[in-house]
Design a protein around this motif. Structure first.
Motif, PDB file in Angstrom:
ATOM      1  N   LEU A 121       0.829  -1.211   0.000  1.00 54.67           N
ATOM      2  CA  LEU A 121       0.000   0.000   0.000  1.00 54.67           C
ATOM      3  C   LEU A 121       0.862   1.260   0.000  1.00 54.67           C
ATOM      4  O   LEU A 121       0.592   2.214  -0.729  1.00 54.67           O
ATOM      5  CB  LEU A 121      -0.867   0.023   1.268  1.00 54.67           C
ATOM      6  N   ALA A 122       1.913   1.248   0.842  1.00 56.33           N
ATOM      7  CA  ALA A 122       2.771   2.436   0.951  1.00 56.33           C
ATOM      8  C   ALA A 122       3.437   2.734  -0.386  1.00 56.33           C
ATOM      9  O   ALA A 122       3.506   3.886  -0.822  1.00 56.33           O
ATOM     10  CB  ALA A 122       3.818   2.220   2.045  1.00 56.33           C
ATOM     11  N   GLY A 123       3.906   1.671  -1.066  1.00 56.37           N
ATOM     12  CA  GLY A 123       4.527   1.854  -2.380  1.00 56.37           C
ATOM     13  C   GLY A 123       3.529   2.459  -3.353  1.00 56.37           C
ATOM     14  O   GLY A 123       3.851   3.368  -4.122  1.00 56.37           O
ATOM     15  N   HIS A 124       2.299   1.976  -3.297  1.00 58.80           N
ATOM     16  CA  HIS A 124       1.259   2.478  -4.192  1.00 58.80           C
ATOM     17  C   HIS A 124       0.999   3.957  -3.925  1.00 58.80           C
ATOM     18  O   HIS A 124       0.937   4.771  -4.843  1.00 58.80           O
ATOM     19  CB  HIS A 124      -0.008   1.657  -3.970  1.00 58.80           C
ATOM     20  N   TYR A 125       0.872   4.325  -2.652  1.00 59.66           N
ATOM     21  CA  TYR A 125       0.582   5.731  -2.334  1.00 59.66           C
ATOM     22  C   TYR A 125       1.741   6.638  -2.717  1.00 59.66           C
ATOM     23  O   TYR A 125       1.540   7.750  -3.178  1.00 59.66           O
ATOM     24  CB  TYR A 125       0.217   5.888  -0.853  1.00 59.66           C
ATOM     25  N   ARG A 126       2.975   6.141  -2.541  1.00 60.33           N
ATOM     26  CA  ARG A 126       4.119   6.970  -2.958  1.00 60.33           C
ATOM     27  C   ARG A 126       4.066   7.216  -4.445  1.00 60.33           C
ATOM     28  O   ARG A 126       4.327   8.317  -4.913  1.00 60.33           O
ATOM     29  CB  ARG A 126       5.432   6.275  -2.605  1.00 60.33           C
ATOM     30  N   ARG A 127       3.705   6.129  -5.192  1.00 61.77           N
ATOM     31  CA  ARG A 127       3.620   6.297  -6.652  1.00 61.77           C
ATOM     32  C   ARG A 127       2.548   7.306  -7.024  1.00 61.77           C
ATOM     33  O   ARG A 127       2.668   8.017  -7.998  1.00 61.77           O
ATOM     34  CB  ARG A 127       3.323   4.944  -7.320  1.00 61.77           C
ATOM     35  N   GLN A 128       1.478   7.353  -6.206  1.00 60.43           N
ATOM     36  CA  GLN A 128       0.415   8.333  -6.480  1.00 60.43           C
ATOM     37  C   GLN A 128       0.810   9.728  -5.980  1.00 60.43           C
ATOM     38  O   GLN A 128       0.048  10.669  -6.078  1.00 60.43           O
ATOM     39  CB  GLN A 128      -0.894   7.926  -5.788  1.00 60.43           C
ATOM     40  N   ARG A 129       1.989   9.813  -5.379  1.00 57.41           N
ATOM     41  CA  ARG A 129       2.525  11.076  -4.850  1.00 57.41           C
ATOM     42  C   ARG A 129       1.617  11.702  -3.793  1.00 57.41           C
ATOM     43  O   ARG A 129       1.399  12.906  -3.769  1.00 57.41           O
ATOM     44  CB  ARG A 129       2.793  12.065  -5.971  1.00 57.41           C
ATOM     45  N   VAL A 130       1.067  10.848  -2.946  1.00 56.13           N
ATOM     46  CA  VAL A 130       0.297  11.358  -1.812  1.00 56.13           C
ATOM     47  C   VAL A 130       1.304  11.820  -0.767  1.00 56.13           C
ATOM     48  O   VAL A 130       2.246  11.102  -0.452  1.00 56.13           O
ATOM     49  CB  VAL A 130      -0.591  10.240  -1.212  1.00 56.13           C
ATOM     50  N   PRO A 131       1.163  13.056  -0.234  1.00 57.69           N
ATOM     51  CA  PRO A 131       2.124  13.517   0.758  1.00 57.69           C
ATOM     52  C   PRO A 131       2.130  12.597   1.982  1.00 57.69           C
ATOM     53  O   PRO A 131       1.088  12.097   2.386  1.00 57.69           O
ATOM     54  CB  PRO A 131       1.634  14.920   1.120  1.00 57.69           C
ATOM     55  N   TRP A 132       3.297  12.368   2.534  1.00 58.78           N
ATOM     56  CA  TRP A 132       3.478  11.375   3.584  1.00 58.78           C
ATOM     57  C   TRP A 132       3.260  12.004   4.949  1.00 58.78           C
ATOM     58  O   TRP A 132       4.081  12.742   5.438  1.00 58.78           O
ATOM     59  CB  TRP A 132       4.900  10.821   3.458  1.00 58.78           C
ATOM     60  N   ARG A 133       2.138  11.747   5.542  1.00 59.30           N
ATOM     61  CA  ARG A 133       1.847  12.307   6.870  1.00 59.30           C
ATOM     62  C   ARG A 133       1.384  11.189   7.778  1.00 59.30           C
ATOM     63  O   ARG A 133       0.959  10.137   7.311  1.00 59.30           O
ATOM     64  CB  ARG A 133       0.748  13.367   6.760  1.00 59.30           C
ATOM     65  N   SER A 134       1.438  11.436   9.085  1.00 60.70           N
ATOM     66  CA  SER A 134       1.091  10.358  10.009  1.00 60.70           C
ATOM     67  C   SER A 134      -0.365   9.930   9.829  1.00 60.70           C
ATOM     68  O   SER A 134      -0.715   8.767  10.022  1.00 60.70           O
ATOM     69  CB  SER A 134       1.359  10.763  11.450  1.00 60.70           C
ATOM     70  N   ALA A 135      -1.226  10.874   9.445  1.00 66.33           N
ATOM     71  CA  ALA A 135      -2.639  10.517   9.226  1.00 66.33           C
ATOM     72  C   ALA A 135      -2.751   9.508   8.084  1.00 66.33           C
ATOM     73  O   ALA A 135      -3.536   8.565   8.142  1.00 66.33           O
ATOM     74  CB  ALA A 135      -3.461  11.758   8.909  1.00 66.33           C
ATOM     75  N   VAL A 136      -1.927   9.719   7.028  1.00 67.34           N
ATOM     76  CA  VAL A 136      -1.928   8.793   5.893  1.00 67.34           C
ATOM     77  C   VAL A 136      -1.438   7.434   6.371  1.00 67.34           C
ATOM     78  O   VAL A 136      -2.007   6.389   6.052  1.00 67.34           O
ATOM     79  CB  VAL A 136      -1.035   9.322   4.753  1.00 67.34           C
ATOM     80  N   ASP A 137      -0.380   7.460   7.190  1.00 69.98           N
ATOM     81  CA  ASP A 137       0.203   6.223   7.691  1.00 69.98           C
ATOM     82  C   ASP A 137      -0.838   5.413   8.476  1.00 69.98           C
ATOM     83  O   ASP A 137      -0.985   4.210   8.285  1.00 69.98           O
ATOM     84  CB  ASP A 137       1.403   6.568   8.584  1.00 69.98           C
ATOM     85  N   ARG A 138      -1.597   6.119   9.334  1.00 76.23           N
ATOM     86  CA  ARG A 138      -2.644   5.436  10.120  1.00 76.23           C
ATOM     87  C   ARG A 138      -3.701   4.832   9.200  1.00 76.23           C
ATOM     88  O   ARG A 138      -4.152   3.722   9.387  1.00 76.23           O
ATOM     89  CB  ARG A 138      -3.306   6.415  11.100  1.00 76.23           C
ATOM     90  N   ARG A 139      -4.050   5.596   8.163  1.00 74.96           N
ATOM     91  CA  ARG A 139      -5.067   5.114   7.234  1.00 74.96           C
ATOM     92  C   ARG A 139      -4.579   3.854   6.502  1.00 74.96           C
ATOM     93  O   ARG A 139      -5.315   2.896   6.300  1.00 74.96           O
ATOM     94  CB  ARG A 139      -5.391   6.215   6.214  1.00 74.96           C
ATOM     95  N   LEU A 140      -3.285   3.884   6.139  1.00 73.06           N
ATOM     96  CA  LEU A 140      -2.728   2.722   5.447  1.00 73.06           C
ATOM     97  C   LEU A 140      -2.720   1.493   6.353  1.00 73.06           C
ATOM     98  O   LEU A 140      -2.966   0.376   5.916  1.00 73.06           O
ATOM     99  CB  LEU A 140      -1.303   3.005   4.956  1.00 73.06           C
TER     100      LEU A 140
END
Ligand SMILES: Nc1ncnc2c1ncn2[C@@H]1O[C@H](COP(=O)(O)OP(=O)(O)OP(=O)(O)O)[C@@H](O)[C@H]1O
Length: 266
Positions: A121-140
């Protein structure tokens, strides 16, 4: 450090829904003197469930490798969603919505089931260039938990991938592919080595995918292939020798001759 990434060419505007999601044109692959693919043409529509069958050495995996970008064809072209990606390396194909599994599962053996899915999932979100924040991390993390449960590995969420049984590892790999929310899901022999019960799981899992997801499947298990697929392509000696609805292919004498034998007559 400057990024070397170039944007992918855009699909032609106004053609969405009309362009086959995967378009293979006159693809040949030569390994030295051996012609593994002899000029393959294949269109796959969005939401299709397509099984690719054929005896050992027919060229099924080579065709998969070409579509997924693991091999650049000797000649011919491949387009995904209208974008010519013939020379696009496999690591950039997920951005086009392509995810695949391999005959031999590729998981991080020392990491837990959930962490493997989290990394996908993290690789996918990085590819989508979603900014990396703790809220994103929790969601992942939450999403990883949901995916793990959806592939029936909820009881093994903290188990290292290396300690999983063969069938469970295949479920994990499928989860890692599904986690990226692919448009095109390519599964290379997903039922191989699975028990009867696990094969039932697999068919249920694939049936439960959103209708919009296109599934390409290489499968030696006829029962799984014919239950999952709405269309079947049969390859032999680097060529497509038959294609059609499962029952049509099942009844094709040429297919019996080259592949199904008496098994297909029942
Ligand atoms: N990297 C390679 N180098 C040389 N020859 C290869 C390579 N990959 C595949 N081949 C050959 O190309 C032909 C097609 O192989 P491929 O793996 O695509 O067949 P397949 O239909 O997937 O077979 P299987 O069902 O056994 O996996 C075979 O003759 C194989 O030996």
């Amino acid at each position: 450090m400057t990024s070397k990434r170039r944007p992918l060419p855009a699909a032609e505007p106004g053609t969405a829904g009309l362009v086959p999601v995967v378009q293979v044109r006159a693809v040949k692959v030569a390994f030295g003197g051996l012609l593994a693919l002899r000029g393959i043409d294949l269109d796959v529509e969005q939401g299709e469930r397509l099984a690719i069958l054929g005896p050992n050495g027919a060229g099924k995996t080579t065709l998969f490798n070409v579509i997924a970008g693991d091999i650049t064809p000797t000649s011919g072209t491949v387009a995904v969603k209208g974008v010519d990606c013939t020379r696009l390396p496999s690591r950039r194909r997920p951005r086009l919505g392509v995810a695949r599994t391999y005959q031999k599962a590729r998981t991080f053996e020392g990491l837990s089931v959930t962490d493997n899915v989290y990394l996908a999932l993290a690789g996918h979100y990085r590819r989508q260039r979603v900014p990396w924040r703790s809220a994103v991390d929790r969601r992942l993390r939450d999403e990883a938990g949901r995916v793990v449960a959806s592939v029936w590995l909820g009881d093994h969420r903290d188990t290292p991938a290396g300690a999983l049984a063969h069938g469970q590892k295949r479920q994990l790999e499928l989860g890692m592919a599904i986690a990226t929310d692919p448009d095109v899901l390519m599964l290379d022999e997903p039922a191989s080595g699975l028990s009867r019960g696990e094969r039932e799981h697999l068919v249920e899992l694939l049936d439960a995918l959103a209708e919009s997801v296109t599934v390409l499947l290489i499968e030696h298990d006829m029962d799984v292939a014919f239950r999952v697929a709405r269309r079947v392509v049969v390859m032999a000696d680097g060529e497509i020798v038959a294609a059609g609805a499962p029952e049509q292919v099942r009844a094709d004498p040429k297919v019996h001759e080259i592949y199904l034998g008496s098994e297909g007559r029942s």
